[in-house]
Design an enzyme around this catalytic site. Sequence first.
Site, PDB file in Angstrom:
ATOM      1  N   ASP A  66       1.025  -1.222  -0.040  1.00  0.00           N
ATOM      2  CA  ASP A  66       0.137   0.091   0.057  1.00  0.00           C
ATOM      3  C   ASP A  66       0.781   1.214  -0.121  1.00  0.00           C
ATOM      4  OD1 ASP A  66       0.962  -0.273   2.583  1.00  0.00           O
ATOM      5  OD2 ASP A  66      -1.072  -0.565   3.545  1.00  0.00           O
ATOM      6  N   ASN A 133      -8.018  -1.945  14.595  1.00  0.00           N
ATOM      7  CA  ASN A 133      -9.560  -2.414  14.458  1.00  0.00           C
ATOM      8  C   ASN A 133      -9.487  -3.538  13.322  1.00  0.00           C
ATOM      9  OD1 ASN A 133      -8.431  -1.475  12.062  1.00  0.00           O
ATOM     10  ND2 ASN A 133      -9.866   0.203  11.725  1.00  0.00           N
ATOM     11  N   HIS A 135      -7.825  -4.072  10.499  1.00  0.00           N
ATOM     12  CA  HIS A 135      -7.561  -3.899   9.163  1.00  0.00           C
ATOM     13  C   HIS A 135      -6.215  -4.795   8.750  1.00  0.00           C
ATOM     14  CE1 HIS A 135      -5.056  -0.295  10.134  1.00  0.00           C
ATOM     15  NE2 HIS A 135      -4.142  -0.966   9.687  1.00  0.00           N
ATOM     16  N   GLU A 140     -10.157  -1.342   5.333  1.00  0.00           N
ATOM     17  CA  GLU A 140     -10.752  -1.183   7.005  1.00  0.00           C
ATOM     18  C   GLU A 140     -12.099  -1.899   7.057  1.00  0.00           C
ATOM     19  OE1 GLU A 140      -9.192   0.676   8.926  1.00  0.00           O
ATOM     20  OE2 GLU A 140      -8.149   2.530   8.108  1.00  0.00           O
TER      21      GLU A 140
HETATM   22  O1  LIG Z   1       2.517  -2.526  12.751  1.00  0.00           O
HETATM   23  P1  LIG Z   1       1.621  -1.396  13.324  1.00  0.00           P
HETATM   24  O2  LIG Z   1       2.255  -0.174  13.217  1.00  0.00           O
HETATM   25  O3  LIG Z   1       1.080  -1.832  14.596  1.00  0.00           O
HETATM   26  O4  LIG Z   1       0.268  -1.103  12.360  1.00  0.00           O
HETATM   27  C1  LIG Z   1      -0.469  -2.074  11.811  1.00  0.00           C
HETATM   28  C2  LIG Z   1      -1.059  -1.823  10.701  1.00  0.00           C
HETATM   29  O5  LIG Z   1      -1.481  -0.255  10.663  1.00  0.00           O
HETATM   30  C3  LIG Z   1      -0.674   0.390   9.736  1.00  0.00           C
HETATM   31  O6  LIG Z   1       0.431   1.076  10.300  1.00  0.00           O
HETATM   32  C4  LIG Z   1      -1.682   1.477   9.098  1.00  0.00           C
HETATM   33  O7  LIG Z   1      -2.629   1.219   8.550  1.00  0.00           O
HETATM   34  C5  LIG Z   1      -0.325  -0.497   8.699  1.00  0.00           C
HETATM   35  O8  LIG Z   1       0.702  -0.247   7.826  1.00  0.00           O
HETATM   36  C6  LIG Z   1       0.003  -1.797   9.567  1.00  0.00           C
HETATM   37  O9  LIG Z   1      -0.203  -2.938   8.709  1.00  0.00           O
END
Ligand SMILES: O=P(O)(O)OC[C@H]1O[C@](O)(CO)[C@@H](O)[C@@H]1O
Length: 241
Positions: A66, A133, A135, A140
Site C-alpha cells: 500500500d 481495528n 484492518h 478497513e
Molecule cells: O504494525 P503497526 O504499526 O502496529 O500497524 C499495523 C497496521 O497499521 C498500519 O500501520 C496503518 O494502516 C499498517 O501499515 C499496518 O499494517
Amino acid sequence: MKKIFVKDYDEMSKKGYEIIKEVIETKEQPVISMTTGGSPRGLFKLFVEDIKNGLDISQTTIMNLDEYMGPKDAPYTVRTFMYENLYKLVEAKPKNIFLIDGEAQDTDKEIARYKAILDQYPRDVQLLGLGTNGHIGANEPGTPFDSTIFLAQHDESTIQSTMREYGIERVDAPTEMITLGFTEILAAEKVILLVSGKHKAEAVKALLEGEITPDCPATALRNCENAVVIIDEEAASLLEK
Ligand SMILES: O=P(O)(O)OC[C@H]1O[C@](O)(CO)[C@@H](O)[C@@H]1O
C-alpha cells in the site's frame, strides 16, 4: 490459517523472517510484497543483517502492499519506510523495486499501473500487520472481502495510530491510501500476519474467536490455507485458554 504462538516481538520477527528467507533462498525469482509500520521493523533488521552478510537478493523482486496519498518523502510514507529500513542500508540491489506512487494525481491510472505489475509478478509472500481495528493493508472494517486494489479512506482509529507512530499532528496525518484488496493479498503463495503487543489483543481475539466478517477484515484470512499468523504473548492475552 496456521497459528504460531511466540513469546515476544523479537521471536515474532525471527519466525516471520525465517519464512521470507527460505523463499528467497529457494525460489529462482522470488517476489516478496512487504508491509510497513511497527510490526515488521524487527524483521527488516534481520533482513538487512543477512543481506550485509551475503544473502543474495539480486533475483528478488520487492514490492509493497500500500501507500499513503501525499508527499512521497513525508515521514509516514511506505516509500520513506522502505528506504530508511532497507534500501538505504544495503548496497545490494534487488532485481526490482516496485512502489505505489502516493503523489499520483490520477489515482485510477496509478491503480491500473500497479495492477499490471501485480498481474506480472505473482507474490510468493505477502507480509501483513494487523490494525487495532482488524484492518489489513488499508482494507478497513466494512470493506467487502472481494475488494481489489483501490483508493481507501482510513478509519479514524488508523489515522490516530499513524499520528502516534510518527509523532505527527492530525492536520498532517494522511487520510487515504492506495491498497491491495483482499483479492490480491490472498493471491500470494504465503500470507504472513505479524501481531505483537497488548494493543492488538482485542483484534487478535476477533480474528481468531469472532465471526468471519468484513467488520474484522483480518478474518478474511481465517479459512485460508496459505495464511500464517504469528502472535506474541501480549497480543494473545485475551484468547480463551
Ligand atoms: O504494525 P503497526 O504499526 O502496529 O500497524 C499495523 C497496521 O497499521 C498500519 O500501520 C496503518 O494502516 C499498517 O501499515 C499496518 O499494517
